[in-house]
Design a protein around this motif. Structure first.
Motif, PDB file in Angstrom:
ATOM      1  N   GLY A 116       0.778  -1.219   0.000  1.00 32.72           N
ATOM      2  CA  GLY A 116       0.000   0.000   0.000  1.00 32.72           C
ATOM      3  C   GLY A 116       0.812   1.273   0.000  1.00 32.72           C
ATOM      4  N   SER A 117       0.120   2.389  -0.215  1.00 34.94           N
ATOM      5  CA  SER A 117       0.767   3.685  -0.235  1.00 34.94           C
ATOM      6  C   SER A 117       0.939   4.208   1.183  1.00 34.94           C
ATOM      7  CB  SER A 117      -0.075   4.662  -1.055  1.00 34.94           C
ATOM      8  OG  SER A 117      -1.336   4.836  -0.445  1.00 34.94           O
ATOM      9  N   ARG A 118       1.857   5.176   1.327  1.00 30.11           N
ATOM     10  CA  ARG A 118       2.017   5.857   2.596  1.00 30.11           C
ATOM     11  C   ARG A 118       2.451   7.281   2.313  1.00 30.11           C
ATOM     12  NH1 ARG A 118       7.415   2.802   5.031  1.00 30.11           N
ATOM     13  NH2 ARG A 118       8.584   2.704   3.079  1.00 30.11           N
ATOM     14  N   THR A 119       2.117   8.168   3.238  1.00 25.60           N
ATOM     15  CA  THR A 119       2.409   9.586   3.061  1.00 25.60           C
ATOM     16  C   THR A 119       3.192  10.098   4.259  1.00 25.60           C
ATOM     17  OG1 THR A 119       0.404   9.919   1.750  1.00 25.60           O
ATOM     18  CG2 THR A 119       1.407  11.876   2.723  1.00 25.60           C
ATOM     19  N   GLY A 120       4.243  10.877   3.984  1.00 30.56           N
ATOM     20  CA  GLY A 120       5.032  11.466   5.044  1.00 30.56           C
ATOM     21  C   GLY A 120       6.256  12.145   4.486  1.00 30.56           C
ATOM     22  N   ALA A 121       7.117  12.577   5.368  1.00 27.13           N
ATOM     23  CA  ALA A 121       8.346  13.244   4.967  1.00 27.13           C
ATOM     24  C   ALA A 121       9.361  12.221   4.467  1.00 27.13           C
ATOM     25  CB  ALA A 121       8.920  14.021   6.141  1.00 27.13           C
ATOM     26  N   ILE A 122      10.238  12.681   3.576  1.00 31.65           N
ATOM     27  CA  ILE A 122      11.410  11.907   3.171  1.00 31.65           C
ATOM     28  C   ILE A 122      12.628  12.670   3.687  1.00 31.65           C
ATOM     29  CG2 ILE A 122      12.751  10.984   1.253  1.00 31.65           C
ATOM     30  CD1 ILE A 122      10.200  10.854  -0.381  1.00 31.65           C
TER      31      ILE A 122
END
Length: 424
Positions: free
Chosen positions: A297-303
């Protein structure tokens, strides 16, 4: 499976695909996705769907599907003639597509062996929709009987130029009638095609048959893995290492195929126990960028990279060509990146992109409209490298710098600190 078919494309279909391949070099999507149903599986951003809503007896949506025709046997000595008639493929008025295999009554239809014994249908999206990576899912009630062969599968969009099996094939679901409780998932490519395809099967418990009810068949496909599931139960994952040193050809867009074959080398011919007509009933077909239920699945956050600095869209601009840089982490949307099983890394509605699709060391990285090319496909490795699929190079902070405003580029992977990234 030693008896597995040698190939699945038809001579007539190949003519169609030669032209389609020229138009499908990049990700192509149709108009907006259909409305989700209450029983839909949780998924990421939907890119294509057909819910088969329409009047009973109407044809499948020609803006989404092409119906192939012919009786060549498709390289497998199949017995059916594929037609574009609503007698063989039509909507039932209850939100389903029904593909019907039946005995032929038209003496003018010629198959490879003479007058055709059966008619059926085969639909593809080669002209209308292709995509690299994501979740491909269909809810289907399959038919039953000796010699009956339903399938939900995909072929590479470069079939017309590369040929089969070099273009690749992903079989999401195949059933042969003499195995009523078992379905098969397979990949075919150069050196592992036909009977040498890399495969596994899934069987229902307690002697149940797939023809008794609807079941959901899916693959979750990322740059480095393909995972098969039935009704949410994973039963197989294949990775590049599994093709035994042969080429992993699942790195470009594919199109969808639905068909119901009769006879052939693998299932064998119908016999006295086989009744007709037989119907393959499809509730929906859906494609999304990821599977939020756990299949990649997708995930969202800082890199975050060297010095704890964040990957940032300069000036928080969503304009094509906006530079990507390091910046102090502030939590703004320009630093919120979504990664998904389609290989993209997205912010502000656009993709992390290698300018001009360059494979050279030192190519700048920018924000750009998502287009499905390899310049926008990335893999985050266990070693924390963020590798671009198109160039096989690592995301790199120029000059080994952690200064605010340092531009990002692609560079030969060295293992240095300026190429290490924490995602999410």
């Amino acid at each position: 499976m030693a008896a597995h078919r040698a190939r699945r494309w038809s001579v007539g279909g190949l003519v169609l695909l030669l032209s389609a391949a020229l138009a499908a070099a990049f990700l192509v999507t149709t108009t907006g996705p259909a409305t989700s149903r209450a029983n839909a599986a949780a998924a990421g951003a939907q890119t294509w769907a057909d819910e088969f809503d329409g009047a009973a007896g109407s044809a499948p949506d020609r803006s989404k599907w092409t119906l192939e025709t012919g009786g060549s046997g498709n390289g497998n000595n199949e017995l059916q003639y594929y037609t574009d008639s609503t007698r063989n493929a039509s909507l039932d008025g209850n939100g389903n597509l029904v593909i019907t295999a039946q005995k032929n009554t038209d003496s003018g239809l010629r198959c490879w062996y003479g007058t055709c014994q059966y008619t059926s249908a085969r639909l593809n999206t080669a002209k209308t929709f292709t995509q690299a990576y994501g979740r491909y899912e269909a809810r289907i009630k399959i038919p039953r009987g000796q010699g009956i062969w339903p399938a939900f599968w995909m072929l590479g969009d470069d079939l017309g130029s590369a040929g089969w099996p070099n273009s690749g094939e992903i079989d999401i679901m195949e059933n042969v009638g003499h195995e009523p409780g078992t379905v098969h998932g397979t990949v075919h490519g150069p050196g592992y095609s036909g009977g040498g395809g890399i495969t596994a099967s899934y069987s229902l418990p307690n002697g149940k048959a797939f023809a008794d009810d609807f079941h959901t068949f899916a693959v979750d496909w990322s740059p480095n893995a393909i995972t098969w599931s039935v009704d949410g139960q994973t039963y197989q994952t294949r990775k590049p290492a599994d093709v035994n040193g042969n080429k992993w050809v699942f790195d470009h867009p594919f199109f969808i195929v639905l068909n119901l074959a009769v006879g052939g080398n693998w299932p064998g011919s119908p016999d006295g126990s086989t009744s007709f007509p037989q119907k393959m009933t499809v509730d929906y077909v859906r494609v999304s960028t990821s599977d939020s239920s756990g299949g990649g699945g997708s995930r969202t956050g800082a890199i975050k990279g060297i010095g704890g600095m964040c990957v940032d869209v300069a000036g928080a601009s969503s304009a094509d060509g906006t530079p990507i840089q390091l910046h102090n982490c502030t939590g703004v949307d320009a630093q919120k990146w979504t990664t998904g099983s389609d290989g993209t890394v997205r912010a502000l509605g656009k993709c992390l992109d290698v300018q001009g699709g360059s494979t050279a060391a030192g190519a700048v990285v920018q924000l750009y409209t998502c287009n499905g090319t390899k310049a926008q496909q990335w893999t985050h490795t266990a070693a924390r490298d963020l590798t671009n699929i198109g160039s096989d190079k690592c995301l790199d902070a120029r000059g080994n710098s952690s200064a605010d405003g340092t531009r990002l580029q692609t560079w030969t992977c060295t293992g240095a600190a300026n190429q290490k990234w924490t995602v999410g």
